[in-house]
Every structure is written in structure tokens, then in C-alpha cells.
Motif scaffolding. Structure first.
Motif, short mmCIF file in Angstrom:
data_model
loop_
_atom_site.label_atom_id
_atom_site.label_comp_id
_atom_site.label_asym_id
_atom_site.label_seq_id
_atom_site.Cartn_x
_atom_site.Cartn_y
_atom_site.Cartn_z
N ARG A 150 67.16 90.45 46.91
CA ARG A 150 66.21 91.14 47.79
C ARG A 150 66.66 92.58 48.05
N LEU A 209 63.81 83.46 50.96
CA LEU A 209 64.13 84.83 50.56
C LEU A 209 63.48 85.21 49.24
N ILE A 210 63.65 84.37 48.20
CA ILE A 210 63.18 84.80 46.89
C ILE A 210 62.25 83.81 46.21
#
Lengths: 142, 186, 145
Positions: free
Chosen positions: A106, B168-169
């Protein structure tokens, strides 16, 4: 007190500490986030080895009885408790490592880099721009 | 013989760790981290912990290497050389190491049987497992039965970490699925 | 990975034995080194290997993402549910001796159920983490390695 027997008996612990400190050095001295994670992994594995080494008994064997459960009372078994603790810690360790790596992905998507110094530079720039736009006096540094 | 194997493994572990410090190519560093895990798995066998060695070989050398390579594919391949001086980190590391070595001076010798760690509850587990649990592998008996609460907590931690990664991903939820379907339809 | 013939053939040969070995480690964990944690990881490795060689789409056809996400929770529920069952049978939480007439047999059943829960959660978490990483668009092309 610090005779040869003492030194040989503690040499294992000291060698594990050397490994731990190598991992720790990677964590504190390198700015690349992936490399920091590798350093943390080395540190973590060395702590595991240190922990397991405390349960080792000279002349002992792995803490598993014969399948027919005919236990020879003369057999010495190593301490199974550290094994249990570290066994679960390894799996939890990889789960948290995955979390860290996801954060790195991220960060790369938002900042375009995974070098600590460049990320800090970009953040400082963003803060300076926000201060200029909104005025630092209004609410302090943004 | 055992000491010889242990010290050889130590030498290899130290060499691997130092190489990981030196190298700039992240692909090589990640591979060295896998090698480090595999060597430590061998050391765990020497230290009478086959269960731990098994886990370390599967997890450390397998899964975490794959995940790190996946991260490299999403980020970058090389480490940029840092302008920071290495004197302060080195000082921090040496001081920490000296403190830790000072801490080990009180510890009993490696391999001695009459240590606090080996005599209290561990001896009871080894003694009582045959007639209380009746399972040959003492590690499994402690893991699942005597310390069942602990393992439940660990499972929840693994679960939570998995959820965290997905948040998150991972494209969680219906919105992600719908976007994927739209993407495929085009 | 379309060009790597050897990798593709070997992966096809290995995927099934890896899963079989994972089941052995899972259910033989009482007698030999092994148990839910190791078995879960090995089971996940079979799918990850398949995914690396044949691509994410192929492995997600075999094991869809929504099933993996539900299995993550299911494993933890099996573990917690075992404790609830022992409570309903009148003993303490996770006291497996309530599960059968003979306390030792109860322990065997309890350890079996709990290790199954551990294995399901660990393998599902590992597979879904792999899906999450592999599902992102890559920044580095294959040639750059």
C-alpha cells in the motif's frame, strides 16, 4: 566462576545473540522496507532458536513417545513446552509478516517508493504544501 | 559430533545473515532469508524439536519467501544506497548485544537438565501425558489440550492477520466482486 | 509461465501428493511430528504452487475466493465450538474429557476437532493472503528479474 565449562555452556546463547544482533542491525540501519522485514525475520528466527535451546537436555531425545506407548523410564525427553510456544509463534509470525508486506504494498502504491528517506521527504513536502495553503497559524502544522 | 554439526550450522547461519546485510539486490536478500529459515530448521532438529523444524521449513522457507517475492513484484527490485552513516546503528546494536550477553550470565549451562525451565511444569507434562491424554506426541497433547486456550488465541491472531491483509490489499466485499465482473464483461 | 514445460508437468504431478501429505500430517499429528499448523501450511502450499505455475485465474476456478474467506472463519468457529460443546456437556470450556465416556477417548476426539479447526483456518488464511498479493497488478514485468 568464568571457567572453560561456563564458556562452553554459554557459547550457544552468545552465538544466538550474534545472529539476533545481525538481524537487528539490518532493521535499524537500512531504509528499504522489504529489507527491514527480512531483518525482522532473521531476528525473530534467532529468538526462536534461543528459546528452543533452553529446553534442550543433554542426552535427551525429541518429546514423542513410542507409538505403542511402552515408555522406557530411562529415556530422557527434552522440554516440550518451548516447542509448543515457538510452533505457534512461527505461524503467527508469518501471518504478521504478511500484514507488514501488505502495508509495504500500500505504501508503494501511495508514495511510489519503499525507501524510508524518500517517503519522509514526500511527507515533509505534503505537510509544507498544506501549511502554505491553509496557513500554519490556523491550526499549527497540518 | 553434535557440537560439530551445531557449530557448522552456526557458521552457515552467520554467513547467510551477513550476506543479507551486504547485498543490494532484494531478490537475493529474500532468497537468503529463505536459506536462513531452512538452516535454522536443521538446527531445530539438532535441538530435539522436530515439530518446530517442520513448521519452520514449511512456513519460513516456503510461504514467507513466496509472499516476499510477491511483494517484490509489486514494489521494486533493488535497494537504493542509503546516505545515512552506519556508526550509530552499529553502536546501538553492539550495546544491545552486550546487555543481552550480560543477561545470559545468570542462565544455567546449555543442555543441563536441572534448570527451572525443565523441572517445573514441563516434567509434569511429560509424566502425566501418557495416562491423562494418551497421545504419543507430547507437543500435540500440550498444544491442543493442556494449553488449549493459548492455541485458540493463536488461531484467532492468524485469522485477524488474514483479515487485516485482505482489508489492506485484497478486494474484499461485493463491490470488488462486481467491479471484477464488470471488468470481465468488457 | 507458458513456456516452462517441465515446471507445468512436475506441478501437475506434485499437487495431489502434497495435499495427501498435508492430510497425513493433519491426522497423524498425534503420533508423529505434525498437526494442524503444519498441515494447514502444506495444504496451502499445494494451491500456491498451482497458482504460481498456472496463473491465479486457474487456481481460483478450483478454489474460489469466497469459499476461502468463509473457511477462514469456519476453522476458528470449529475450535471455539468444540469448547462450547464441552461446556454444554457439563465440563469446563475446552475440557475434552466430556466428549466421551472414557476421559482419554474424549481427549482424542477433542484434539482431533481442535486440530481440524487449526488446519482449516491456517490453510485458508495462507491461501487468501496469497490470492490478495497475486491479485494486485504487478509493477515489474517478468523480464526485469
Amino acid at each position: 566462576m568464568y571457567d572453560l565449562e561456563f564458556i562452553v555452556g554459554h557459547l550457544h546463547y552468545w552465538l544466538f545473540i550474534v545472529l539476533m544482533m545481525t538481524g537487528f542491525y539490518i532493521v535499524v540501519s537500512r531504509g528499504n522496507l522489504v529489507k527491514k522485514i527480512v531483518g525482522l525475520n532473521i531476528f525473530q528466527t534467532s529468538v526462536f532458536m534461543f528459546y528452543i535451546s533452553m529446553g534442550k537436555v543433554d542426552g535427551g531425545t525429541a518429546p514423542i513417545f513410542p507409538v505403542d506407548m511402552k515408555i522406557d523410564p530411562a529415556t530422557v525427553y527434552s522440554n516440550p513446552v518451548p516447542h509448543v510456544l515457538i510452533l505457534t509463534a512461527i505461524v503467527v509470525g508469518v501471518a504478521t509478516t504478511a500484514l507488514g508486506l501488505a502495508l509495504i504494498v500500500r505504501i508503494r502504491e501511495d508514495f511510489g517508493t519503499i525507501e524510508e528517506e524518500e517517503i519522509l521527504k514526500i511527507k515533509r513536502k505534503i505537510t509544507a504544501e498544506e501549511n502554505r495553503d491553509h496557513g500554519a497559524g490556523m491550526g499549527g502544522s497540518a | 559430533m553434535e557440537a560439530f554439526i551445531t557449530y557448522t550450522l552456526f557458521a552457515m547461519l552467520v554467513a547467510t545473515a551477513l550476506a543479507a546485510v551486504q547485498l543490494n539486490r532484494l531478490f537475493a536478500v529474500v532468497m537468503l532469508s529463505g536459506v536462513f529459515s531452512l538452516l535454522s530448521a536443521v538446527l531445530f532438529v539438532v535441538l530435539d524439536a522436530p515439530d518446530v523444524a517442520f513448521t519452520e521449513a514449511a512456513v519460513g522457507a516456503g510461504i514467507s519467501t513466496v509472499l516476499m517475492l510477491g511483494t517484490l513484484a509489486l514494489t521494486s527490485r533493488t535497494e537504493k544506497s542509503s546516505s545515512r552513516s552506519s556508526a550509530i546503528p552499529l553502536l546501538v546494536v553492539i550495546v544491545t548485544g552486550i546487555v543481552l550477553v550480560y543477561g545470559t550470565l545468570d542462565m544455567p549451562n546449555f543442555g543441563s537438565a536441572n534448570t527451572p525451565a525443565n523441572t517445573h511444569i514441563a516434567a509434569q507434562f511429560i509424566e502425566k501425558t501418557p495416562h491423562q491424554i494418551d497421545v504419543p506426541n507430547i507437543v500435540t497433547a500440550i498444544l491442543a489440550s493442556y494449553r488449549g486456550y493459548d492455541t485458540l488465541g493463536e488461531v484467532v491472531v492468524v485469522f485477524t492477520a488474514g483479515i487485516g491483509v485482505l482489508l489492506l490489499i485484497g478486494r474484499l466485499g461485493r463491490r470488488g466482486e462486481r467491479q471484477k465482473q464488470i471488468g470481465r464483461g468488457e | 509461465m507458458r513456456h516452462h514445460l517441465i515446471l507445468r508437468v512436475v506441478t501437475k504431478l506434485l499437487a495431489a501428493p502434497i495435499m495427501l501429505f498435508a492430510l497425513y500430517v493433519q491426522f497423524h499429528g498425534d503420533f508423529s511430528p505434525g498437526g494442524g499448523f503444519q498441515a494447514g501450511v502444506i495444504f496451502a502450499v499445494a494451491f500456491i504452487l498451482f497458482g504460481i505455475v498456472f496463473g491465479l485465474d486457474k487456481v481460483q476456478q478450483v478454489f474460489p475466493t469466497w469459499i476461502v474467506h468463509r473457511l477462514m472463519a469456519l476453522g476458528a468457529l470449529i475450535y471455539g465450538g468444540t469448547g462450547v460443546v464441552t461446556m454444554l456437556l457439563g465440563k469446563a470450556y475446552l475440557d475434552y474429557s466430556a466428549l466421551a465416556h472414557h476421559p482419554e477417548h474424549g481427549q482424542h476426539y477433542g484434539i482431533f476437532a481442535v486440530e481440524l479447526g487449526v488446519g482449516v483456518t491456517v490453510s485458508a488464511v495462507m491461501i487468501s493472503v496469497y490470492y490478495a498479493f497475486a491479485g494486485r497488478p504487478p509493477r515489474i514485468s517478468d523480464e526485469e528479474w
